[in-house]
Design a protein around this motif. Structure first.
Motif, mmCIF file in Angstrom:
data_model
loop_
_atom_site.group_PDB
_atom_site.id
_atom_site.type_symbol
_atom_site.label_atom_id
_atom_site.label_comp_id
_atom_site.label_asym_id
_atom_site.label_seq_id
_atom_site.Cartn_x
_atom_site.Cartn_y
_atom_site.Cartn_z
ATOM 1 N N GLY A 13 -5.570 -14.590 -39.223
ATOM 2 C CA GLY A 13 -4.299 -14.948 -38.617
ATOM 3 C C GLY A 13 -3.192 -13.927 -38.781
ATOM 4 O O GLY A 13 -2.042 -14.307 -39.028
ATOM 5 N N PHE A 14 -3.509 -12.632 -38.630
ATOM 6 C CA PHE A 14 -2.489 -11.588 -38.666
ATOM 7 C C PHE A 14 -2.341 -10.957 -37.283
ATOM 8 O O PHE A 14 -3.305 -10.884 -36.515
ATOM 9 N N TRP A 15 -1.118 -10.477 -37.019
ATOM 10 C CA TRP A 15 -0.799 -9.870 -35.727
ATOM 11 C C TRP A 15 -0.089 -8.540 -35.952
ATOM 12 O O TRP A 15 0.752 -8.423 -36.838
ATOM 13 N N PRO A 16 -0.388 -7.514 -35.134
ATOM 14 C CA PRO A 16 0.265 -6.220 -35.351
ATOM 15 C C PRO A 16 1.766 -6.254 -35.129
ATOM 16 O O PRO A 16 2.501 -5.499 -35.776
ATOM 17 N N ASP A 17 2.228 -7.148 -34.266
ATOM 18 C CA ASP A 17 3.647 -7.182 -33.925
ATOM 19 C C ASP A 17 4.414 -8.266 -34.675
ATOM 20 O O ASP A 17 5.595 -8.123 -34.959
ATOM 21 N N SER B 265 -27.086 -24.133 -43.718
ATOM 22 C CA SER B 265 -26.380 -25.130 -42.918
ATOM 23 C C SER B 265 -25.091 -24.607 -42.301
ATOM 24 O O SER B 265 -24.466 -25.292 -41.495
ATOM 25 N N GLY B 266 -24.668 -23.398 -42.685
ATOM 26 C CA GLY B 266 -23.444 -22.852 -42.121
ATOM 27 C C GLY B 266 -23.304 -21.385 -42.493
ATOM 28 O O GLY B 266 -23.819 -20.935 -43.525
ATOM 29 N N SER B 267 -22.594 -20.629 -41.655
ATOM 30 C CA SER B 267 -22.399 -19.201 -41.907
ATOM 31 C C SER B 267 -21.025 -18.782 -41.394
ATOM 32 O O SER B 267 -20.532 -19.312 -40.392
ATOM 33 N N ILE B 268 -20.435 -17.817 -42.091
ATOM 34 C CA ILE B 268 -19.108 -17.321 -41.723
ATOM 35 C C ILE B 268 -19.180 -15.797 -41.624
ATOM 36 O O ILE B 268 -19.368 -15.106 -42.633
ATOM 37 N N TYR B 269 -19.022 -15.268 -40.400
ATOM 38 C CA TYR B 269 -19.062 -13.823 -40.189
ATOM 39 C C TYR B 269 -17.672 -13.224 -40.380
ATOM 40 O O TYR B 269 -16.674 -13.760 -39.904
ATOM 41 N N THR B 270 -17.617 -12.098 -41.076
ATOM 42 C CA THR B 270 -16.375 -11.343 -41.253
ATOM 43 C C THR B 270 -16.341 -10.213 -40.235
ATOM 44 O O THR B 270 -17.128 -9.289 -40.342
ATOM 45 N N GLN B 271 -15.493 -10.278 -39.208
ATOM 46 C CA GLN B 271 -14.431 -11.192 -38.884
ATOM 47 C C GLN B 271 -14.199 -11.112 -37.380
ATOM 48 O O GLN B 271 -14.740 -10.224 -36.721
ATOM 49 N N PRO B 272 -13.412 -11.994 -36.769
ATOM 50 C CA PRO B 272 -13.259 -11.954 -35.306
ATOM 51 C C PRO B 272 -12.375 -10.817 -34.808
ATOM 52 O O PRO B 272 -12.596 -10.302 -33.712
ATOM 53 N N PHE B 273 -11.334 -10.434 -35.590
ATOM 54 C CA PHE B 273 -10.383 -9.423 -35.144
ATOM 55 C C PHE B 273 -10.169 -8.399 -36.260
ATOM 56 O O PHE B 273 -10.141 -8.757 -37.442
ATOM 57 N N ASP B 274 -10.009 -7.134 -35.878
ATOM 58 C CA ASP B 274 -9.550 -6.148 -36.854
ATOM 59 C C ASP B 274 -8.227 -6.621 -37.443
ATOM 60 O O ASP B 274 -7.440 -7.304 -36.766
ATOM 61 N N GLY C 236 -13.665 -6.105 -37.109
ATOM 62 C CA GLY C 236 -13.581 -7.261 -36.240
ATOM 63 C C GLY C 236 -14.468 -7.127 -35.023
ATOM 64 O O GLY C 236 -14.902 -6.043 -34.653
ATOM 65 N N LEU C 237 -14.730 -8.265 -34.380
ATOM 66 C CA LEU C 237 -15.451 -8.261 -33.105
ATOM 67 C C LEU C 237 -14.520 -7.942 -31.948
ATOM 68 O O LEU C 237 -14.973 -7.658 -30.840
ATOM 69 N N MET C 238 -13.210 -8.008 -32.212
ATOM 70 C CA MET C 238 -12.199 -7.535 -31.262
ATOM 71 C C MET C 238 -11.220 -6.646 -32.017
ATOM 72 O O MET C 238 -11.117 -6.715 -33.245
ATOM 73 N N THR C 239 -10.508 -5.823 -31.291
ATOM 74 C CA THR C 239 -9.496 -4.968 -31.899
ATOM 75 C C THR C 239 -8.287 -5.797 -32.325
ATOM 76 O O THR C 239 -8.088 -6.921 -31.868
ATOM 77 N N GLU D 186 -7.180 -6.478 -27.411
ATOM 78 C CA GLU D 186 -7.381 -5.900 -26.091
ATOM 79 C C GLU D 186 -8.843 -5.576 -25.805
ATOM 80 O O GLU D 186 -9.264 -5.608 -24.647
ATOM 81 N N VAL D 187 -9.625 -5.228 -26.816
ATOM 82 C CA VAL D 187 -11.001 -4.782 -26.595
ATOM 83 C C VAL D 187 -11.956 -5.662 -27.387
ATOM 84 O O VAL D 187 -11.779 -5.853 -28.593
ATOM 85 N N VAL D 188 -12.976 -6.187 -26.713
ATOM 86 C CA VAL D 188 -14.036 -6.921 -27.389
ATOM 87 C C VAL D 188 -15.205 -5.958 -27.554
ATOM 88 O O VAL D 188 -15.613 -5.276 -26.608
ATOM 89 N N LYS D 189 -15.746 -5.873 -28.764
ATOM 90 C CA LYS D 189 -16.712 -4.817 -29.094
ATOM 91 C C LYS D 189 -18.134 -5.151 -28.655
ATOM 92 O O LYS D 189 -18.975 -4.259 -28.533
ATOM 93 N N ILE D 190 -18.429 -6.435 -28.461
ATOM 94 C CA ILE D 190 -19.658 -6.884 -27.809
ATOM 95 C C ILE D 190 -19.204 -7.837 -26.707
ATOM 96 O O ILE D 190 -18.405 -8.747 -26.975
ATOM 97 N N PRO D 191 -19.649 -7.696 -25.478
ATOM 98 C CA PRO D 191 -19.180 -8.590 -24.413
ATOM 99 C C PRO D 191 -19.348 -10.070 -24.773
ATOM 100 O O PRO D 191 -20.323 -10.454 -25.438
#
Length: 797
Positions: A335-339, A554-563, A570-573, A577-582
């Motif tokens: 939950g962090f944002w560059p701006d 029973s559950g898994s948590i991947y690090t992480q969705p966004f840089d 992250g899986l996105m920047t 703006e950019v998703v690293k795997i479609p």
């Protein structure tokens, strides 16, 4: 020498160069290395205008987001008589969107001031000033009178300001003290001391502020707990004792249940053939609650769902959703944002993160050591996303008062988030971050909220590249699950009776995307791969998850969705703006574990360019060989060279670029100079020294001084320490650092102080440390300054 290096890093400059802002009234977003697409939509007129509390909505409210006056004073100073400028609430003062972008220090207070009109009050009505969250300690004044206070950086609070109001205009002042990692309160991944730096801190008001008018007898809270086995919603309405409440549940325009009773008493609202909430079908009922006598009414909603641990048909303990096994396929969202840092630029941005994660094919988010605004949970409820909610970790050093602050704030978090159907798991402790009394506290959480399951200690064991690096003591005592962290590849946690097996963190595959980086000088991941290799590596990890699932996972948590800032795993920047795997490829990869996504959100992002970065850099390098010396080209060449690991190329191109610059330097140029100066021999070093001596320079003097101090230590002091055989010639070292002015003097005193501290040579230590503290003590973290002072006293005995 290891300890010396660690303590020197304690004063390292922050990851992002900041320029100070001159006092001004008005607002302008401050420079930032990258920003999200929503930042341009932010203005004082539309700063997060949505009603902030979707599960307790009133019509009589006024949004107070927008421009407030601000000032920063010493901690013990009285209220300011003049303010420094204006800040855009609710963006943290350290963020670009605040319009200030200034780091609040533990020795300072932040003051906010706003003039408001007294609302029309009749028949004993009250005026409530509501705060979504203020980090960390807030004291509220109205017309100079203190009307309330709150400690805790993540919890909402209410102040009744009715009796302090006067007709016409009224002055509201909020004093904020936020020592971040130097205090006793939970602070999450925002740390002032860069020795342990995670991300930029967020201080002050960082969620919506609003004013509500309510009757003299009003609803102050709701407790909503579904029971799908009995077909009822349990409801407790917090209101004056004896008040009669009427409650109605609606499915669209159809009334499906109602109940009437007294406030403060557990009421049961029956729901025949209730529609169940799940990620595939996130159905929500509307709810209205009314006090019959005063007429106070709020609108709300709820979802009917059940989370539990039970045995599957093979007798394996698993996580069950609505009485069926349900694999929690999740990702670690910080939950962090560059701006906006802790604060999303807009409500659409806040919603986008959950939409993007669902479009990737996940059904679970682990909300990592942060409590989001209420609207984030509303979007998770509406979109259909399971949430593992972390408590915000205690101060890891557990100074006096830290345990009490953690328990107080955790209790408030439990109460504040209880009604969100998306939250299915409470995560008490993360790894060994300030954990204490695990057995007691895990049991306390389970008793406080038996409607959810509890992960008492995520990452009790931690494995990095197959090596166990940290061992817990209590082995998930009283927890509903066993949980390990394993980087980069997933593994199963131990099987224990009555507990589900999960992997609370894994992955962390680093991929940098040029032109979408917070810090082009460095990027971090547990492993680093090229964009073209990410999909294959990630697919293999997902296949291993499936194998582990057949063995009881029973559950898994991947690090992480966004840089996040310097973390590029992250899986996105970071700018989204950019998703690293479609997206469609990720959904296919995840389909073995999450086959029924439900509605797929339509999200927009660029697919990553999977051309090998080395190939792209080679083309740029050839242009350089062919004679291209354009300044913008040299800047890009330097950044790309550093990203692909060509240090000689980066040094050559960086030197050429800096030589093209002329004073006065732009913000962008100064950021580059600070970032790419790493040696006393670099041209940027002399340039920064000259800027420090220029009274008209706009650079952040402390940050640049610290940068130069660390360079002087690395190039000048440390080689002598390493070669001294334990007996450094401090007089010679002092002579060597003289040419480097104030940064050289400060780092010399610090290095000598730390060296003698580590040797416990208290007799020689005392005069050196005394001189260091007297001259530079104001630059030290409070805990470190006290450590040096205590040792000084020992040396004088």
């Amino acid at each position: 020498m290891k300890i010396i290096n660690q303590l020197l890093l304690g004063i390292a400059s922050a990851a992002v160069f900041q320029l100070p802002v001159n006092a001004q009234f008005g607002w302008q977003m401050q420079p930032v290395s990258i920003q999200s697409r929503w930042a341009k939509e932010v203005s004082p007129a539309n700063a997060l205008k949505e009603y902030p509390r979707p599960q307790m909505v009133r019509s009589t409210w006024t949004n107070l987001n927008g421009l407030w006056d601000y000032a920063i004073t010493e901690k013990d100073a009285t209220a300011p008589t003049a303010y420094s400028g204006q800040i855009l609430v609710p963006y943290p003062i350290e963020s670009a969107l605040s319009g200030v972008k200034k780091m609040l220090q533990p020795s300072e207070n932040l003051w906010y001031k706003k003039i408001i009109s007294k609302p029309e009050l009749k028949n004993g009505e009250r005026a409530l000033l509501q705060f979504g969250a203020v980090d960390w300690q807030a004291t509220v004044f109205v017309n100079g009178k203190e009307v309330g206070s709150h400690s805790g950086g993540y919890q909402a609070f209410t102040v009744d300001i009715t009796d302090a109001l006067k007709d016409g205009q009224n002055e509201v002042v909020v004093k904020v003290y936020d020592p971040t990692s130097e205090g006793v309160g939970p602070h999450g991944k925002q740390v002032l001391n860069p020795q342990n730096i995670y991300y930029t801190p967020s201080s002050g008001i960082w969620q919506t502020v609003w004013l509500e008018t309510v009757p003299a007898a009003y609803i102050s809270g709701l407790v909503l707990t579904p029971d799908i086995d009995k077909g009822i919603l349990n409801i407790t309405v917090n209101a004056p004792a004896g008040a009669v409440v009427e409650i109605k549940a609606m499915d669209g325009n159809t009334e499906v249940g109602k109940v009437k009773g007294k406030a403060g008493v557990a009421l049961k609202l029956p729901l025949k053939n209730a529609r169940l909430w799940s990620p595939e079908n996130p159905f929500l009922y509307d709810l209205s609650i009314k006090l019959t006598k005063s007429g106070d009414e709020v609108k709300s909603y709820f979802g009917m769902r059940k989370i539990s641990i039970a045995k599957d048909e093979k007798g394996v303990d698993r996580i069950f959703l609505n009485n069926k096994p349900y694999f929690n396929l999740g990702t670690l969202d910080q939950g962090f944002w560059p701006d906006g840092l802790y604060t999303a630029p807009t409500d659409e941005a806040l919603k986008f993160d959950i939409e993007a994660i669902k479009a990737m094919g996940f059904n679970t988010i682990r909300k990592h050591i942060k409590v989001e605004p209420a609207r984030w949970y509303y979007h998770a409820d509406k979109l259909g996303m399971l949430v593992w909610q972390d408590f915000v970790n205690p101060n890891q050093g557990l100074p006096p008062g830290a345990k009490e602050a953690f328990e107080k704030e955790s209790k408030e978090t439990l109460e504040q988030l209880h009604n969100a159907p998306s939250i299915v798991t409470w995560v008490l402790f993360n790894e060994q971050w300030g954990s204490f009394d695990q057995a007691r506290l895990t049991e306390w959480v389970k008793k406080a909220d038996p409607s959810r399951i509890v992960n008492g200690h995520t990452g009790e064991y931690i494995f990095i590249e197959g090596r166990e690096t940290k061992t817990g003591k209590d082995n998930w005592v009283n927890s509903d699950m066993t949980d390990v962290h394993s980087y980069p590849d997933p593994m199963n946690s131990p099987a224990m009776p009555g507990k589900a097996r999960v992997i609370g963190e894994f992955g962390g595959i680093g991929v940098f995307i040029a032109d979408h980086q917070w810090n082009t000088g460095k990027g971090w991941g547990y492993i680093q791969v090229t964009p073209s290799a990410l999909k294959g590596k990630y697919t293999i990890m997902a296949q291993h998850l499936k194998l582990l699932e057949t063995e009881g996972l029973s559950g898994s948590i991947y690090t992480q969705p966004f840089d996040v800032e310097g973390e590029e795993n992250g899986l996105m920047t970071y700018d989204r703006e950019v998703v690293k795997i479609p997206f469609e490829d990720m959904r296919k990869i995840h389909s073995q574990l999450n086959p029924n996504i439900g509605n797929i959100p339509q999200v927009v992002a660029q697919n990553a360019d999977i051309t090998d970065p080395g190939v792209k850099y080679s083309a740029l390098l050839q242009q350089y060989i062919d004679g291209n010396r354009d300044a913008a080209f040299l800047r890009k060449l330097t950044q790309t060279a550093q990203q692909v690991g060509d240090k000689p190329g980066a040094a050559r191109a960086g030197k050429d670029y800096i030589n093209t610059l002329k004073a006065p330097y732009s913000d962008e140029a100064m950021q580059f100079i600070v970032q790419f100066t790493s040696s006393t021999k670099d041209p940027g070093f002399a340039l920064l020294q000259n800027e420090l001596s220029n009274p008209a320079s706009k650079l952040n003097r402390r940050e640049v001084t610290v940068k130069l101090m660390n360079i002087v230590f690395t190039d000048v002091i440390n080689p002598d320490l390493q070669q001294s055989g334990g007996n450094p010639d401090w007089a010679t070292i002092e002579t060597k650092v003289k040419p480097y002015g104030a940064p050289g003097d400060e780092i010399f005193l610090r290095a000598k102080t730390v060296y003698l501290f580590n040797k416990q040579d208290w007799q020689q230590y005392a005069p050196v440390a005394t001189a260091y503290i007297e001259k530079y003590g104001g630059n030290l973290p409070e805990q470190e300054r006290k450590m040096f002072q205590d040792a000084t006293a020992r040396g004088k005995q």
